[in-house]
Design a protein around this motif. Structure first.
Motif, PDB file in Angstrom:
ATOM      1  N   LEU A   1       0.833  -1.205   0.000  1.00  0.00           N
ATOM      2  CA  LEU A   1       0.000   0.000   0.000  1.00  0.00           C
ATOM      3  C   LEU A   1       0.868   1.257   0.000  1.00  0.00           C
ATOM      4  N   GLU A   2       1.955   1.218   0.783  1.00  0.00           N
ATOM      5  CA  GLU A   2       2.867   2.362   0.840  1.00  0.00           C
ATOM      6  C   GLU A   2       3.468   2.631  -0.535  1.00  0.00           C
ATOM      7  N   ALA A   3       3.909   1.569  -1.210  1.00  0.00           N
ATOM      8  CA  ALA A   3       4.520   1.725  -2.529  1.00  0.00           C
ATOM      9  C   ALA A   3       3.515   2.263  -3.537  1.00  0.00           C
ATOM     10  N   LEU A   4       2.289   1.754  -3.508  1.00  0.00           N
ATOM     11  CA  LEU A   4       1.255   2.250  -4.411  1.00  0.00           C
ATOM     12  C   LEU A   4       0.955   3.717  -4.145  1.00  0.00           C
ATOM     13  N   CYS A   5       0.928   4.080  -2.880  1.00  0.00           N
ATOM     14  CA  CYS A   5       0.660   5.473  -2.517  1.00  0.00           C
ATOM     15  C   CYS A   5       1.765   6.388  -3.019  1.00  0.00           C
TER      16      CYS A   5
ATOM     17  N   THR B   1       3.434  10.486  -7.256  1.00  0.00           N
ATOM     18  CA  THR B   1       4.444  11.062  -8.152  1.00  0.00           C
ATOM     19  C   THR B   1       4.129  10.861  -9.629  1.00  0.00           C
ATOM     20  N   SER B   2       3.136  10.045  -9.927  1.00  0.00           N
ATOM     21  CA  SER B   2       2.863   9.714 -11.329  1.00  0.00           C
ATOM     22  C   SER B   2       2.132  10.811 -12.081  1.00  0.00           C
ATOM     23  N   GLY B   3       1.356  11.618 -11.358  1.00  0.00           N
ATOM     24  CA  GLY B   3       0.573  12.648 -12.024  1.00  0.00           C
ATOM     25  C   GLY B   3      -0.833  12.207 -12.364  1.00  0.00           C
ATOM     26  N   HIS B   4      -1.051  10.886 -12.480  1.00  0.00           N
ATOM     27  CA  HIS B   4      -2.391  10.383 -12.774  1.00  0.00           C
ATOM     28  C   HIS B   4      -2.913   9.447 -11.687  1.00  0.00           C
ATOM     29  N   GLY B   5      -2.110   9.220 -10.655  1.00  0.00           N
ATOM     30  CA  GLY B   5      -2.577   8.449  -9.515  1.00  0.00           C
ATOM     31  C   GLY B   5      -2.398   6.952  -9.612  1.00  0.00           C
ATOM     32  N   TRP B   6      -1.967   6.456 -10.772  1.00  0.00           N
ATOM     33  CA  TRP B   6      -1.828   5.015 -10.967  1.00  0.00           C
ATOM     34  C   TRP B   6      -0.368   4.582 -10.841  1.00  0.00           C
TER      35      TRP B   6
ATOM     36  N   GLY C   1       2.229   6.638 -24.024  1.00  0.00           N
ATOM     37  CA  GLY C   1       2.775   6.413 -25.360  1.00  0.00           C
ATOM     38  C   GLY C   1       3.261   4.996 -25.564  1.00  0.00           C
ATOM     39  N   ARG C   2       2.689   4.065 -24.824  1.00  0.00           N
ATOM     40  CA  ARG C   2       3.052   2.650 -24.932  1.00  0.00           C
ATOM     41  C   ARG C   2       1.896   1.838 -24.364  1.00  0.00           C
ATOM     42  N   PRO C   3       1.828   0.545 -24.670  1.00  0.00           N
ATOM     43  CA  PRO C   3       0.763  -0.284 -24.088  1.00  0.00           C
ATOM     44  C   PRO C   3       0.961  -0.456 -22.585  1.00  0.00           C
ATOM     45  N   VAL C   4      -0.029  -0.122 -21.817  1.00  0.00           N
ATOM     46  CA  VAL C   4      -0.015  -0.337 -20.371  1.00  0.00           C
ATOM     47  C   VAL C   4      -0.889  -1.561 -20.092  1.00  0.00           C
ATOM     48  N   ARG C   5      -0.269  -2.630 -19.647  1.00  0.00           N
ATOM     49  CA  ARG C   5      -0.978  -3.902 -19.474  1.00  0.00           C
ATOM     50  C   ARG C   5      -1.473  -4.115 -18.044  1.00  0.00           C
ATOM     51  N   TRP C   6      -0.987  -3.299 -17.114  1.00  0.00           N
ATOM     52  CA  TRP C   6      -1.403  -3.439 -15.718  1.00  0.00           C
ATOM     53  C   TRP C   6      -1.208  -2.109 -15.012  1.00  0.00           C
ATOM     54  N   ALA C   7      -2.144  -1.767 -14.166  1.00  0.00           N
ATOM     55  CA  ALA C   7      -2.022  -0.556 -13.347  1.00  0.00           C
ATOM     56  C   ALA C   7      -2.914  -0.733 -12.122  1.00  0.00           C
ATOM     57  N   ALA C   8      -2.526  -0.078 -11.057  1.00  0.00           N
ATOM     58  CA  ALA C   8      -3.291  -0.193  -9.813  1.00  0.00           C
ATOM     59  C   ALA C   8      -3.164   1.100  -9.018  1.00  0.00           C
ATOM     60  N   ARG C   9      -4.143   1.329  -8.153  1.00  0.00           N
ATOM     61  CA  ARG C   9      -4.100   2.472  -7.250  1.00  0.00           C
ATOM     62  C   ARG C   9      -4.905   2.138  -5.995  1.00  0.00           C
ATOM     63  N   LEU C  10      -4.690   2.935  -4.964  1.00  0.00           N
ATOM     64  CA  LEU C  10      -5.401   2.706  -3.718  1.00  0.00           C
ATOM     65  C   LEU C  10      -6.871   3.092  -3.854  1.00  0.00           C
ATOM     66  N   THR C  11      -7.735   2.323  -3.228  1.00  0.00           N
ATOM     67  CA  THR C  11      -9.126   2.722  -3.053  1.00  0.00           C
ATOM     68  C   THR C  11      -9.200   3.598  -1.804  1.00  0.00           C
ATOM     69  N   PRO C  12     -10.324   4.263  -1.565  1.00  0.00           N
ATOM     70  CA  PRO C  12     -10.451   5.013  -0.303  1.00  0.00           C
ATOM     71  C   PRO C  12     -10.209   4.130   0.915  1.00  0.00           C
ATOM     72  N   HIS C  13     -10.679   2.867   0.866  1.00  0.00           N
ATOM     73  CA  HIS C  13     -10.433   1.945   1.975  1.00  0.00           C
ATOM     74  C   HIS C  13      -8.941   1.656   2.116  1.00  0.00           C
ATOM     75  N   GLY C  14      -8.265   1.503   0.983  1.00  0.00           N
ATOM     76  CA  GLY C  14      -6.829   1.253   1.021  1.00  0.00           C
ATOM     77  C   GLY C  14      -6.069   2.438   1.590  1.00  0.00           C
TER      78      GLY C  14
ATOM     79  N   ALA D   1      12.531   5.281   0.957  1.00  0.00           N
ATOM     80  CA  ALA D   1      11.974   5.123  -0.385  1.00  0.00           C
ATOM     81  C   ALA D   1      13.030   4.586  -1.347  1.00  0.00           C
ATOM     82  N   ALA D   2      14.257   5.123  -1.249  1.00  0.00           N
ATOM     83  CA  ALA D   2      15.344   4.645  -2.107  1.00  0.00           C
ATOM     84  C   ALA D   2      15.699   3.203  -1.782  1.00  0.00           C
TER      85      ALA D   2
END
Length: 211
Positions: A5-9, A14-19, A58-71, A105-106
């Motif tokens: 969850l920490e890594a997803l957050c 930092t992604s700009g789109h939340g994913w 600009g490339r195929p994204v085959r998987w993405a995830a983000r936190l839900t409000p519960h997460g 983080a590093a």
């Protein structure tokens, strides 16, 4: 669970789109995120979301995830919930090492690349990272590390230094006297072994690192 969850957050912020995208999570971590999706803590991108992300990237994204409000709430609660001290004598056999959030983080990036690096993180380091507790009063992550693990952390920060910020490596050298300096063989491409020197805290030894 909290480490995923920490890594997803962090990546979502930092992604700009939340994913968090497929290139940012190794397959085992994607599987862990999938298990958390079953619990309602993570949202996996559907076909339409992946199509939109593919256009943005600009490339195929085959998987993405983000936190839900519960997460998000689970992570917030987990960050402040008191945690048990390390067991099995870890506190007695390892040195207490406290890391700033940027250092942690590093270090997470370093340990997550274990299967791809030629100089792998020291044995047990990834487990220490996953089980680290955070003192939110001083904003420090606390780990119990062996001398070998401390040397491995210094190598991870050296990689971070070579590809971006030197602050994390400098602080680690000042506080724990550990800094990675490539040997002449490594610089010539003849060896992949990590060479970590130990200096007195505050020494100028780091000034030659990465040269």
């Amino acid at each position: 669970m909290l480490s995923v969850l920490e890594a997803l957050c962090e990546r979502g912020q930092t992604s700009g789109h939340g994913w968090t995208l497929d290139t940012e999570f190794l397959p085992p971590h994607q599987q862990q995120a999938g298990a958390l999706a079953v619990q309602g803590l993570v949202q996996l991108a559907g076909r339409e979301d992946r199509a939109e992300l593919s256009v943005l990237e600009g490339r195929p994204v085959r998987w993405a995830a983000r936190l839900t409000p519960h997460g998000h709430d689970t992570l917030t609660y987990g960050r402040t919930r008191p945690r048990a001290e390390p067991v099995s004598g870890e506190a007695g056999t390892g040195q207490v090492v406290e890391l700033m959030p940027s250092q942690m983080a590093a270090l997470r990036v370093f340990t997550s690349l274990a299967g791809q690096l030629q100089v792998s993180p020291a044995e047990g380091l990834a487990q220490q990272v996953r089980g680290a507790s955070c003192d939110h009063g001083i904003k420090r992550w606390r780990l119990y590390l062996t001398r070998e693990q401390i040397a491995s952390v210094a190598y991870g920060f050296w990689l971070h230094r070579m590809t971006g910020s030197a602050a994390e490596a400098n602080r680690f050298a000042d506080e724990y006297g550990a800094v990675h300096i490539p040997s002449s063989a490594e610089q010539d491409g003849l060896s992949a072994g990590a060479n970590t020197a130990t200096a007195e805290p505050g020494s100028a030894l780091l000034s030659g690192a990465g040269a």
